[in-house]
Design an enzyme around this catalytic site. Structure first.
Site, short mmCIF file in Angstrom:
data_model
loop_
_atom_site.label_atom_id
_atom_site.label_comp_id
_atom_site.label_asym_id
_atom_site.label_seq_id
_atom_site.Cartn_x
_atom_site.Cartn_y
_atom_site.Cartn_z
N GLU B 60 84.75 65.29 120.22
CA GLU B 60 85.94 66.00 119.73
C GLU B 60 85.72 67.50 119.61
O GLU B 60 86.66 68.28 119.74
CB GLU B 60 86.40 65.42 118.39
CG GLU B 60 86.99 64.02 118.47
CD GLU B 60 85.95 62.92 118.33
OE1 GLU B 60 84.74 63.24 118.38
OE2 GLU B 60 86.34 61.74 118.17
N PHE B 122 88.63 52.90 105.31
CA PHE B 122 87.80 53.02 106.49
C PHE B 122 88.27 54.22 107.34
O PHE B 122 89.45 54.34 107.64
CB PHE B 122 87.85 51.74 107.33
CG PHE B 122 87.05 51.84 108.61
CD1 PHE B 122 85.67 52.03 108.55
CD2 PHE B 122 87.67 51.80 109.85
CE1 PHE B 122 84.94 52.15 109.72
CE2 PHE B 122 86.93 51.93 111.02
CZ PHE B 122 85.57 52.09 110.96
N GLN B 123 87.35 55.08 107.69
CA GLN B 123 87.60 56.29 108.48
C GLN B 123 88.65 57.20 107.86
O GLN B 123 89.45 57.81 108.55
CB GLN B 123 87.98 55.92 109.92
CG GLN B 123 86.79 55.28 110.64
CD GLN B 123 86.94 55.26 112.15
OE1 GLN B 123 88.04 55.10 112.66
NE2 GLN B 123 85.83 55.39 112.86
N LYS B 172 98.96 56.69 110.34
CA LYS B 172 99.33 55.67 111.32
C LYS B 172 100.74 55.13 111.09
O LYS B 172 101.49 54.90 112.03
CB LYS B 172 98.32 54.52 111.27
CG LYS B 172 98.52 53.52 112.40
CD LYS B 172 97.43 52.47 112.43
CE LYS B 172 97.65 51.53 113.61
NZ LYS B 172 96.67 50.43 113.64
N MET B 512 68.06 84.87 120.79
CA MET B 512 68.55 85.86 119.84
C MET B 512 67.81 85.76 118.51
O MET B 512 67.48 86.76 117.88
CB MET B 512 70.07 85.69 119.64
CG MET B 512 70.69 86.78 118.79
SD MET B 512 70.32 88.42 119.39
CE MET B 512 71.71 88.72 120.46
C1 TPP Z 1 76.10 76.28 116.14
C2 TPP Z 1 75.15 77.40 115.95
N1 TPP Z 1 73.94 77.16 115.40
C3 TPP Z 1 73.06 78.19 115.22
C4 TPP Z 1 73.39 79.46 115.57
C5 TPP Z 1 72.41 80.61 115.34
N2 TPP Z 1 72.03 81.20 116.63
C6 TPP Z 1 72.59 82.32 117.11
S1 TPP Z 1 72.03 82.74 118.63
C7 TPP Z 1 70.98 81.42 118.65
C8 TPP Z 1 70.10 81.17 119.84
C9 TPP Z 1 70.85 80.82 121.06
O1 TPP Z 1 69.94 80.36 122.03
P1 TPP Z 1 70.34 80.24 123.55
O2 TPP Z 1 71.60 79.50 123.69
O3 TPP Z 1 69.18 79.72 124.31
O4 TPP Z 1 70.67 81.74 123.94
P2 TPP Z 1 69.67 82.99 124.11
O5 TPP Z 1 69.77 83.79 122.86
O6 TPP Z 1 68.31 82.47 124.36
O7 TPP Z 1 70.25 83.71 125.28
C10 TPP Z 1 71.06 80.68 117.47
C11 TPP Z 1 70.26 79.51 117.15
C12 TPP Z 1 74.69 79.65 116.11
N3 TPP Z 1 75.12 80.86 116.45
N4 TPP Z 1 75.52 78.61 116.31
#
Ligand code: TPP
Ligand code: MG
Lengths: 171, 600
Positions: B60, B122-123, B172, B512
């Protein structure tokens, strides 16, 4: 100096006219906590129009915050009108019920006098306690409360504030 | 009014589920992204034969992001559907993502029968309660006669004023109830909802005076321009008066990014010259942007010399972060049209801004966007452990990964596509590089979760964008972390033969986060390594029935992009094996200001 004044927190009374729909209280109260605004008191009631409810909210904060509160409230689809009464001539009332120890007949007589002076009422007379009902502006209720403390307050409940604008203007 | 010739009103009996679907058709809905479940059986029975395309996603969250991507790339309202309980809660991240970026979305959730609500059935989940802070408005339908009104109101609220997601919780028994519907009678009854469209003329005149007086003006624009379809007016204004433009991540495409007046994106990973220009500006004309902390850094040191004209459709944005000297509440298009009319009427000409343009040209020449080209040799041990650099002290280690540079790859994609593709991104370093190097000249072409920064957004959003623009080339620029958050939607793309090109910047890291650990936590790489346990993305793509390509060498990049562009009947995933420890620059660390900008 001016900015200082602007930044000084003060209590504001706002009236919020809302659609009388389920969830509207949760939406409004949730907005305050979410945006970090402090509520002193909040009263909800129906109005002369069954589709509309009125919330009277007392908030604490500087003018800039109050402006944000108003704008954020207006973003709620169920909010029809927001009025800040800080500058208005209003009638403002709170209700208090105070249960005081009054076994001693001398004290009882004194309490009756206080009730008289504050134009309050005794609404329950027990063996050991009486319940005093008082309405008025907050400072009046505060003053009564301070006086009654000397006699021993057993329990107390205070309502939130309700206000109407004086004269023919609507609130 | 009485008339004997008026045809009799056509009230039609139908089920609540039918009324809901007819309501969607009345709103011109072409696509819904959804996933069925118990309480939705009556609704899905109607959808079985309805002239609406239901796209079955694989999660979803994917439905919400796809609807969001569709909305961002078309300007229409996106629609997603999920069942009660877990289906509804799976939408939450997607709804919050749309809310933060003011994207028009209608989310429909099934709910247990009204009699069972509040009994921990439920749900059952209180989804209207859960989504209270992340929807513009939401409804729990308790009277089947309300259904047609609710649907119409939901779309109206979602797309007008400051757009946003609206949720309809649909028990529902509401779906199975029989009601009489006369579509002519259906009304919007919203006393408390009257968005301001037209700006105050006096304020618009004052804004124009400020603009004509300024010596160092900057137009700082955001997603509000795109949502209001005001890009042509903005572009006209900027060019007519020679005012430089900086656009936020949400505003990419509001102004042609290849135009000489363009400054790039401002803020944390924006261009140095956009930040210098804002810092030196004597007037900032902010339209449809909100002085987000990723743009301003330390607000008290942001644009210290500038007066501020702030145009926004949401009164609460004006003055929320920065004091507005000239506040204008109204729809960006209406305000700009009126401003341009006033400008034409006044016969005024702009001040000569040559000195300002020269100053900006100087900054552009001195601090262009650039990426590091030093290639680090792979460690001989090839142990592949992400933690290794900190342990062995060899800061230049590539951990046995690749040598490709994401900025170079993104530039190559830009060149190959002529900057005309719709680009959806995930979140992380690759997103910031896509922001810096994939320049778009048109609105609705850059799709990125900006306010919430939701990893996992990219692929489903690209799917939504492709459904909304079947003839258009769509790229998804993603990372090895992000892609694994909604990888299951590859199935959705394959089934519908969507030729989405997925450019995976595979750097073996949550890059990042690693960058912040390197810069601010003494290179203590805590839980950011992805090399161990990462699947073979090429095989994974193939397992789903997509094309998988791997690129290791710089020289192969253009050929791989060309090969991906030749595939027209299925998605292509290109695993670009990248340098592990590249950093996104420039960078203004969080809460700091332009003086603290890290350039090298
Ligand atoms: C759902 C979610 N969880 C955690 C984060 C924190 N976060 C920001 S950037 C990042 C790393 C992203 O890694 P990747 O997709 O490999 O991209 P890269 O920075 O390596 O290009 C994280 C964990 C986020 N933005 N969103
Ligand atoms: Mg990565």
């Amino acid at each position: 100096m001016v900015t200082e004044l602007l930044e000084t927190p003060m209590k504001h009374t706002i009236s919020v006219l809302v659609e009388n729909r389920p969830g509207v209280l949760a939406r409004t109260a949730g907005l305050f906590s979410r945006r970090g605004f402090n509520i002193d008191s909040l009263t909800v009631s129906t109005t002369e129009d069954p589709h509309t409810s009125r919330m009277t909210i007392v908030v604490d904060g500087p003018a800039a915050i109050l402006e944000q509160i108003g704008k954020q409230l207006y973003k709620l689809v169920d909010v029809i009108k927001v009025m800040d009464h800080t500058e208005d001539h209003i009638v403002s009332r709170e209700l208090a019920l105070v249960k005081v120890h009054a076994a001693d007949s001398v004290k009882r007589a004194e309490l009756m006098q206080i009730v008289d002076i504050f134009r309050a009422k005794i609404v329950d007379l027990g063996d050991k306690t009486i319940i005093i009902e008082a309405t008025g502006a907050s400072d009046k209720i505060d003053a009564l409360e301070r006086l009654l403390e000397g006699y021993g307050i057993k329990e107390m409940v205070r309502s939130g504030r309700v206000v109407l604008v004086r004269g023919s203007r609507t609130t | 009014m009485t008339s004997t010739t008026a045809p009799p009103r056509a009230a039609v009996r139908m089920s609540g589920a039918q009324a809901l679907v007819e309501g969607l058709l009345h709103e011109g809905v072409e696509f819904v992204f959804g996933y069925p479940g118990g309480v939705l059986l009556p609704l899905y029975d109607v959808l079985y034969a309805a002239p609406i395309r239901h796209i079955l996603v694989r999660h979803e969250q994917g439905a919400a992001h796809a609807a969001d991507g569709y909305a961002r790339a078309t300007g229409k309202v996106g629609v997603c559907i999920a069942t009660s309980g877990p289906g509804a809660t799976n939408l939450v991240t997607g709804i919050a993502t749309a809310y933060m970026d003011s994207i028009p979305l209608v989310a429909i959730t099934g709910q247990v029968t009204t009699g069972a609500i509040g009994k921990d059935s439920f749900q059952e989940a209180d989804i209207t309660g859960i989504t209270l802070p992340i929807t513009k408005h939401n409804y729990l339908v308790k009277d089947p006669a309300e259904i047609p009104h609710v649907v119409q109101e939901a779309f109206y609220i979602a797309r007008t004023g400051r757009p946003g997601p609206v949720l309809i919780d649909f028990p529902k028994d509401m779906a199975t109830a029989t009601i009489e519907v006369d579509w002519e009678d259906v009304q919007i009854r919203l006393r408390g909802y009257r968005p301001t469209v037209k700006g105050n003329t006096k304020m618009i005149r004052r804004a124009l005076e400020e603009i004509l007086r300024a010596q160092r003006p900057v137009l700082y624009v955001g997603g509000g321009i795109i949502r209001a379809n005001a890009a042509p007016e903005l572009t006209y204004l900027a060019r007519a008066l020679g005012i430089p433009v900086t656009a936020t991540l949400m505003g990419k495409g509001a102004f042609p990014e290849t135009d000489a007046l363009y400054l790039g994106v401002p803020g944390m990973h924006g261009t140095a010259y956009a930040n210098y220009a804002l810092d030196a500006a004597d007037l900032i004309i902010c339209i449809g942007a909100r002085f987000d902390d990723r743009v301003t850094g330390d607000v008290s040191r942001f644009a210290p010399n500038a007066r501020i004209v702030h145009v926004d459709v949401d009164p609460a944005e004006v003055g929320k972060v920065m004091h507005a000297d000239v506040p204008v509440v109204g729809d960006a298009k209406h305000v700009l049209v009126e401003l341009l009319a006033e400008l034409a009427e006044s016969g005024e000409r702009a001040r000569d801004l040559a000195a300002w343009h020269a100053q900006i040209a100087g900054w552009k020449a001195a601090h262009p966007l650039k990426w590091s080209t030093d290639s680090r040799s792979a460690c001989a041990s090839q142990c592949g452990r992400a933690e290794r650099p900190a342990r062995c002290g060899a800061t230049a280690c590539t951990g046995g990964k690749g040598t490709l540079k994401p900025p170079a790859i993104i530039s190559a994609i830009w060149t190959a596509t002529g900057g005309k593709a719709i680009v959806a991104t995930d979140v992380g370093q690759h997103q910031m590089w896509a922001m810096q190097y994939y320049l778009v000249d048109d609105p609705h072409h850059f799709v990125s979760s900006s306010g919430l920064g939701t990893m996992g957004f990219g692929l489903p959003a690209a799917i939504g964008a492709q459904f909304g623009n079947p003839e258009h080339e769509v790229w998804c620029i993603t990372g090895d972390g992000s892609i694994q958050m909604n990888i299951q939607e590859l199935a959705t793309a394959v089934i519908h033969r969507l030729p989405i090109k997925i450019a995976l910047m595979d750097n073996g890291f949550l890059g990042m986060v690693r960058q912040w650990q390197k810069m601010f936590y003494d290179m203590r790489y805590s839980q950011v390594g992805l090399n161990v346990g990462t699947p073979d993305f090429v095989k994974l793509a193939e397992a789903y029935g997509a094309v998988g390509l791997r690129v290791l060498d710089d020289a192969e990049v253009p050929a791989a992009i060309a090969e991906a562009r030749r595939v027209t009947d299925r998605p292509v995933l290109i695993d670009f094996v990248c340098e592990m420890e590249d950093d996104v620059l420039p960078m203004i660390p969080a809460g700091q200001s332009v003086a603290d900008m890290i350039l090298e």
